[in-house]
Design a protein around this motif. Sequence first.
Motif, PDB file in Angstrom:
ATOM      1  N   PRO A 264       0.703  -1.403   0.061  1.00 14.34           N
ATOM      2  CA  PRO A 264      -0.054   0.031  -0.032  1.00 14.34           C
ATOM      3  C   PRO A 264       0.864   1.221   0.049  1.00 14.34           C
ATOM      4  CG  PRO A 264      -0.039  -1.198   2.152  1.00 14.34           C
ATOM      5  CD  PRO A 264       0.831  -1.996   1.304  1.00 14.34           C
ATOM      6  N   ILE A 265       0.448   2.293  -0.578  1.00 15.94           N
ATOM      7  CA  ILE A 265       1.189   3.580  -0.753  1.00 15.94           C
ATOM      8  C   ILE A 265       0.242   4.580   0.151  1.00 15.94           C
ATOM      9  CG2 ILE A 265       1.711   5.586  -2.116  1.00 15.94           C
ATOM     10  CD1 ILE A 265       1.901   3.787  -4.515  1.00 15.94           C
ATOM     11  N   ILE A 266       1.093   5.251   1.070  1.00 12.86           N
ATOM     12  CA  ILE A 266       0.806   6.283   1.953  1.00 12.86           C
ATOM     13  C   ILE A 266       1.303   7.556   1.297  1.00 12.86           C
ATOM     14  CG2 ILE A 266       0.382   7.347   4.186  1.00 12.86           C
ATOM     15  CD1 ILE A 266       0.595   4.534   5.328  1.00 12.86           C
ATOM     16  N   ASN A 267       0.208   8.385   1.046  1.00  9.99           N
ATOM     17  CA  ASN A 267       0.632   9.651   0.435  1.00  9.99           C
ATOM     18  C   ASN A 267       1.151  10.706   1.339  1.00  9.99           C
ATOM     19  OD1 ASN A 267       0.848  12.395  -0.562  1.00  9.99           O
ATOM     20  ND2 ASN A 267      -1.462  12.239  -1.321  1.00  9.99           N
ATOM     21  N   ALA A 268       2.609  11.043   1.187  1.00 14.06           N
ATOM     22  CA  ALA A 268       3.291  11.914   2.230  1.00 14.06           C
ATOM     23  C   ALA A 268       3.286  13.466   1.804  1.00 14.06           C
ATOM     24  CB  ALA A 268       4.446  11.479   2.728  1.00 14.06           C
ATOM     25  N   GLY A 269       2.478  13.983   0.684  1.00 10.66           N
ATOM     26  CA  GLY A 269       2.582  15.228   0.155  1.00 10.66           C
ATOM     27  C   GLY A 269       2.779  14.771  -1.298  1.00 10.66           C
ATOM     28  N   TRP A 270       1.681  15.037  -2.217  1.00 13.02           N
ATOM     29  CA  TRP A 270       1.774  14.642  -3.658  1.00 13.02           C
ATOM     30  C   TRP A 270       1.495  15.985  -4.478  1.00 13.02           C
ATOM     31  CZ3 TRP A 270      -2.418  10.986  -6.184  1.00 13.02           C
ATOM     32  CH2 TRP A 270      -2.397  10.998  -7.310  1.00 13.02           C
ATOM     33  N   GLY A 271       2.404  16.724  -5.035  1.00  9.29           N
ATOM     34  CA  GLY A 271       2.564  17.957  -5.675  1.00  9.29           C
ATOM     35  C   GLY A 271       1.120  18.589  -5.111  1.00  9.29           C
ATOM     36  N   LYS A 272       0.432  19.334  -6.050  1.00  7.61           N
ATOM     37  CA  LYS A 272      -0.687  19.971  -5.530  1.00  7.61           C
ATOM     38  C   LYS A 272      -1.995  19.198  -5.103  1.00  7.61           C
ATOM     39  CE  LYS A 272      -3.301  23.967  -5.123  1.00  7.61           C
ATOM     40  NZ  LYS A 272      -4.513  23.482  -5.318  1.00  7.61           N
ATOM     41  N   ARG A 273      -1.866  17.843  -5.449  1.00  7.31           N
ATOM     42  CA  ARG A 273      -3.125  16.881  -5.039  1.00  7.31           C
ATOM     43  C   ARG A 273      -3.463  17.003  -3.826  1.00  7.31           C
ATOM     44  NH1 ARG A 273      -4.026  13.206  -9.650  1.00  7.31           N
ATOM     45  NH2 ARG A 273      -5.405  12.114  -8.116  1.00  7.31           N
ATOM     46  N   GLY A 274      -2.621  16.713  -2.801  1.00 11.90           N
ATOM     47  CA  GLY A 274      -3.003  16.721  -1.527  1.00 11.90           C
ATOM     48  C   GLY A 274      -2.043  16.166  -0.652  1.00 11.90           C
ATOM     49  N   HIS A 275      -2.429  16.280   0.773  1.00 10.40           N
ATOM     50  CA  HIS A 275      -1.465  15.934   1.782  1.00 10.40           C
ATOM     51  C   HIS A 275      -2.355  15.536   3.001  1.00 10.40           C
ATOM     52  CE1 HIS A 275       2.079  15.735   4.303  1.00 10.40           C
ATOM     53  NE2 HIS A 275       2.569  17.238   4.299  1.00 10.40           N
TER      54      HIS A 275
END
Length: 310
Positions: free
Chosen positions: A133-144
């Motif tokens: 699984p991937i946990i988003n740790a800050g993805w461009g302007k998409r989200g944090h």
Amino acid sequence: MLSRQNKSILDLHTLEKNKIDHFFSLADKFTSIQSGAATPFDYKLLNFNGLGEIGALLFFEASTRTRMSFETACARLGIQPVRLDTSGGTSLEKGETLEDTILNVDAMKPSFLIIRCGDDLDLEALSKKVQSPIINAGWGKRGHPSQALLDAYTIRKSFGTCENQRLLIVGDVRHSRVASSHFELAKKLGYEVALCGPEEFLGETSGYQIFSSLQEGFEWATVAMALRVQLERHKNHYSLDDYRNKYGFTEKNLAHLSPKALIMHPGPINQGLEMDSQVLLDPRCRVLEQVSNGVVIRQSLIYVTMSEDQ
Ligand code: CP
């Protein structure tokens, strides 16, 4: 039961409200354990054993808080964090792509991948190619997502609930992934979001209340959040003195904010621009509490990602 791959946390609009409540409830438990007021046994958290598990941290953009916070969260759960040092000495320098780098790290079978990256990577598509699984740790302007969750958790701790709170986000909304995630989370948790800043800083704002004056915004808000002015992304240079006077969190401007309101900033702070250094000592300021809460929120995200029965 979900496979681990399907447990990726990439955004907040696809998360159910009850799952967010579960993260907060777990964060409360991890806080009690951290303070010594409770043990994992009290909360029946002992079925989870991170011993021998590996969490891979891939930060392709700079970070202090998020990276250290996820590393600390791993360590507290008994999980070994392994981190690719993208500042130098990796095969990215030989032309290997970001995606190939991630696929190779995934092939080492970590329990999860924590990724910070720009808009050039498609984490959604990538999450279907990897096993972990991937946990988003800050993805461009998409989200944090983890930042917005820790902010909301901090609000909940102060007011008992996020519902009906009024969050004023001030400044560089156009470039902010934190603002993007709050737009998603506010709908789930029932708080209002309004914006304030120079027009060229705000970007697409349809559907949100805009305050042209900070004074009016502060008079409306129960929570005031300053954003970092992302100078590196600005083509036209707005006068920074003018910005500080009109939109800065200065003692003078903050006189219009209720004594019961909260002052927040996701960090890093340009002190003397979007927030003056003495504001960090204001009793309403929650900046370092946000950081402390970030660890327990990230423990919760990892815990749920790794628990087979969630
Ligand atoms: N708030 C935040 O994401 O800070 P870092 O960039 O230091 O991780």
